[in-house]
Scaffold this active site. Structure first.
Site, PDB file in Angstrom:
ATOM      1  N   GLY A   1      40.648  48.700   6.567  1.00  0.00           N
ATOM      2  CA  GLY A   1      40.036  48.976   7.866  1.00  0.00           C
ATOM      3  C   GLY A   1      38.740  49.765   7.760  1.00  0.00           C
ATOM      4  O   GLY A   1      37.698  49.357   8.275  1.00  0.00           O
ATOM      5  N   THR A   2      38.789  50.888   7.074  1.00  0.00           N
ATOM      6  CA  THR A   2      37.601  51.730   6.921  1.00  0.00           C
ATOM      7  C   THR A   2      36.514  50.984   6.153  1.00  0.00           C
ATOM      8  O   THR A   2      35.331  51.024   6.510  1.00  0.00           O
ATOM      9  CB  THR A   2      37.985  53.029   6.177  1.00  0.00           C
ATOM     10  OG1 THR A   2      39.011  53.683   6.925  1.00  0.00           O
ATOM     11  CG2 THR A   2      36.804  53.954   6.016  1.00  0.00           C
TER      12      THR A   2
ATOM     13  N   ASN B   1      42.934  53.796  18.891  1.00  0.00           N
ATOM     14  CA  ASN B   1      44.045  54.218  18.035  1.00  0.00           C
ATOM     15  C   ASN B   1      44.772  55.461  18.539  1.00  0.00           C
ATOM     16  O   ASN B   1      45.870  55.746  18.098  1.00  0.00           O
ATOM     17  CB  ASN B   1      43.559  54.441  16.601  1.00  0.00           C
ATOM     18  CG  ASN B   1      42.309  55.279  16.523  1.00  0.00           C
ATOM     19  OD1 ASN B   1      41.283  54.935  17.122  1.00  0.00           O
ATOM     20  ND2 ASN B   1      42.382  56.376  15.825  1.00  0.00           N
TER      21      ASN B   1
ATOM     22  N   GLN C   1      43.720  48.237  15.550  1.00  0.00           N
ATOM     23  CA  GLN C   1      44.919  48.531  16.348  1.00  0.00           C
ATOM     24  C   GLN C   1      45.469  47.290  17.044  1.00  0.00           C
ATOM     25  O   GLN C   1      46.610  47.280  17.485  1.00  0.00           O
ATOM     26  CB  GLN C   1      44.603  49.604  17.397  1.00  0.00           C
ATOM     27  CG  GLN C   1      44.474  50.991  16.826  1.00  0.00           C
ATOM     28  CD  GLN C   1      45.809  51.548  16.324  1.00  0.00           C
ATOM     29  OE1 GLN C   1      46.854  51.348  16.936  1.00  0.00           O
ATOM     30  NE2 GLN C   1      45.771  52.250  15.209  1.00  0.00           N
TER      31      GLN C   1
ATOM     32  N   SER D   1      43.322  45.919   9.450  1.00  0.00           N
ATOM     33  CA  SER D   1      43.889  46.636   8.317  1.00  0.00           C
ATOM     34  C   SER D   1      45.357  46.245   8.175  1.00  0.00           C
ATOM     35  O   SER D   1      46.126  46.366   9.137  1.00  0.00           O
ATOM     36  CB  SER D   1      43.758  48.139   8.560  1.00  0.00           C
ATOM     37  OG  SER D   1      44.446  48.835   7.554  1.00  0.00           O
ATOM     38  N   ALA D   2      45.741  45.795   6.984  1.00  0.00           N
ATOM     39  CA  ALA D   2      47.080  45.218   6.803  1.00  0.00           C
ATOM     40  C   ALA D   2      48.211  46.214   7.073  1.00  0.00           C
ATOM     41  O   ALA D   2      49.238  45.862   7.636  1.00  0.00           O
ATOM     42  CB  ALA D   2      47.216  44.638   5.399  1.00  0.00           C
ATOM     43  N   HIS D   3      48.016  47.474   6.676  1.00  0.00           N
ATOM     44  CA  HIS D   3      49.143  48.413   6.827  1.00  0.00           C
ATOM     45  C   HIS D   3      49.451  48.723   8.287  1.00  0.00           C
ATOM     46  O   HIS D   3      50.509  49.250   8.609  1.00  0.00           O
ATOM     47  CB  HIS D   3      48.944  49.687   5.988  1.00  0.00           C
ATOM     48  CG  HIS D   3      47.939  50.670   6.515  1.00  0.00           C
ATOM     49  ND1 HIS D   3      48.308  51.792   7.221  1.00  0.00           N
ATOM     50  CD2 HIS D   3      46.603  50.709   6.435  1.00  0.00           C
ATOM     51  CE1 HIS D   3      47.215  52.475   7.526  1.00  0.00           C
ATOM     52  NE2 HIS D   3      46.174  51.838   7.070  1.00  0.00           N
TER      53      HIS D   3
ATOM     54  N   CYS E   1      45.269  59.906  11.346  1.00  0.00           N
ATOM     55  CA  CYS E   1      44.429  60.274  10.210  1.00  0.00           C
ATOM     56  C   CYS E   1      43.926  61.706  10.288  1.00  0.00           C
ATOM     57  O   CYS E   1      43.578  62.294   9.287  1.00  0.00           O
ATOM     58  CB  CYS E   1      43.226  59.350  10.104  1.00  0.00           C
ATOM     59  SG  CYS E   1      43.519  57.713  10.741  1.00  0.00           S
TER      60      CYS E   1
HETATM   61  C1  LIG Z   1      43.683  52.914  10.977  1.00  0.00           C
HETATM   62  C2  LIG Z   1      42.395  52.571  11.611  1.00  0.00           C
HETATM   63  C3  LIG Z   1      41.230  52.357  10.845  1.00  0.00           C
HETATM   64  C4  LIG Z   1      41.204  52.607   9.357  1.00  0.00           C
HETATM   65  O1  LIG Z   1      41.935  51.660   8.642  1.00  0.00           O
HETATM   66  P1  LIG Z   1      42.354  51.962   7.101  1.00  0.00           P
HETATM   67  O2  LIG Z   1      42.823  50.653   6.599  1.00  0.00           O
HETATM   68  O3  LIG Z   1      43.455  52.978   7.184  1.00  0.00           O
HETATM   69  O4  LIG Z   1      41.161  52.456   6.400  1.00  0.00           O
HETATM   70  C5  LIG Z   1      40.079  51.968  11.489  1.00  0.00           C
HETATM   71  N1  LIG Z   1      40.051  51.782  12.819  1.00  0.00           N
HETATM   72  C6  LIG Z   1      41.141  51.961  13.594  1.00  0.00           C
HETATM   73  C7  LIG Z   1      41.055  51.708  15.060  1.00  0.00           C
HETATM   74  C8  LIG Z   1      42.346  52.365  13.022  1.00  0.00           C
HETATM   75  O5  LIG Z   1      43.417  52.559  13.796  1.00  0.00           O
END
Ligand SMILES: *Cc1c(COP(=O)(O)O)cnc(C)c1O
Length: 318
Positions: free
Chosen positions: A12-13, A92, A120, A140-142, A266
């Site tokens: 995601g980041t 988020n 999200q 983001s997969a997790h 986070c």
């Molecule tokens: C969790 C999140 C991210 C970051 O994703 P990661 O895979 O943990 O780096 C970015 N944007 C939003 C809206 C998120 O909820």
């Protein structure tokens, strides 16, 4: 470099950084202005800050007290040097869903590219990129029960992106280096599973969320729901207790085996109030007492009842 419709296997980041910086820099000859919102994830906000340090101009659109951007304000902020709009699909912390269709229509009308941080929304909301009208989208997969440290950056046909990793010629030279194959396969499988039984799961999750929210609001007198309730992720519940220290409440809940967060997962260890709760003008008696309860497909009514029991005990409402 111009890409064909393309997907990069990034977290995601990483996706947000790559899209924001890569697109802004690739279109610098057209203009140096980008537009985002004040409630974006730090992955977007910090990318914008680093672009500002390079000389880019960034407009941070405010949101209303429910957490939604104003489309007229978005239109008004577009100038002849605007190249990119980046507005998140769903927030988020408070789960509010932005009007992506309307935003992409405006972006097209003004010939500006549109990136959305859909992290999200992944596994919860529709993700047809053509239907949404986005030029770039991150996942983001997790966040949808997949592996950590990997995800998706989607780029539409013809979107230019500056190289962000130099080296070999993998991913058409855009992302040099050997790919994380296990992560890519895990992401694809997790996404496939997340979209099976989506409506049934969302319905069940929303019912639990509303049950949780109603019980809390009907029991505790000094509680406030943060963010609008109509266009909101089904599993998001964000509330604030008046004059309560959210971190202490969190620790007490944790001691009872309940894992929640005060704001975004986070940054919950940070003492400064959430930028999202500040942006929706949460009163100061409420801003430090926030609790984010995220309900997933495996949660049960018994767990909500247990949370409620613990909250009553801790807040002494027995
Ligand atoms: C969790 C999140 C991210 C970051 O994703 P990661 O895979 O943990 O780096 C970015 N944007 C939003 C809206 C998120 O909820």
């Amino acid at each position: 470099m111009i890409l064909q419709k393309y997907i990069l296997p990034l977290g995601g980041t990483e996706s947000d950084n790559t899209a924001i910086k890569g697109i802004a820099r690739a279109y610098i000859s057209k203009g140096n202005h980008i537009i985002t919102s004040s409630i974006e994830h730090p992955a977007i906000l910090e990318s914008c800050k680093s672009l500002e340090a390079e000389g880019f101009k960034v407009t941070y659109l405010p949101v209303d007290s429910n957490g939604y951007i104003n489309l007229n304000e978005l239109k008004r902020s577009i100038t002849s040097s605007t190249t990119l709009i980046s507005i998140m699909y769903a927030n988020n912390e408070i789960g509010t869903i932005q009007p992506l269709h309307a935003i992409s229509k405006i972006a097209k009308e003004y010939n500006v590219l549109f990136h959305t941080d859909a992290v999200q929304a992944g596994g919860v909301l529709p993700l047809d990129v053509e239907e949404l009208g986005v030029d770039s989208l991150s996942l983001s997969a997790h966040k949808f029960y997949g592996p950590k440290g990997v995800g998706v950056l989607y780029l539409k046909n013809g979107v230019m992106l500056n190289k962000f990793m130099t080296g070999g010629h993998q991913e058409r030279g855009i992302r040099a280096g050997t790919e994380n194959v296990a992560g890519i396969v895990g992401t694809a499988k997790a996404l496939e599973l997340a979209y099976q039984n989506l409506e049934i799961n969302n319905f069940k999750i929303k019912k639990l969320r509303d049950y949780c929210l109603n019980r809390i609001v009907n029991t505790f007198p000094n509680v406030k729901v943060n963010g609008g309730i109509t266009n909101r992720l089904p599993g998001n519940c964000n509330i604030s207790f008046k004059n309560i220290n959210g971190n202490k409440l969190l620790q007490r809940l944790d001691a009872n085996g309940i894992c929640l967060s005060t704001g975004s997962a986070c940054s919950s260890e940070l003492a400064t109030p959430s930028h999202v709760l500040s942006a929706i003008k949460t009163p100061k008696e409420y801003i430090h007492g926030s609790l984010r309860i995220t309900i997933g497909k495996n949660n049960t009514k018994e767990e909500i009842d247990y949370l409620f029991y613990c909250l009553k005990k801790i807040l002494q409402f027995d």
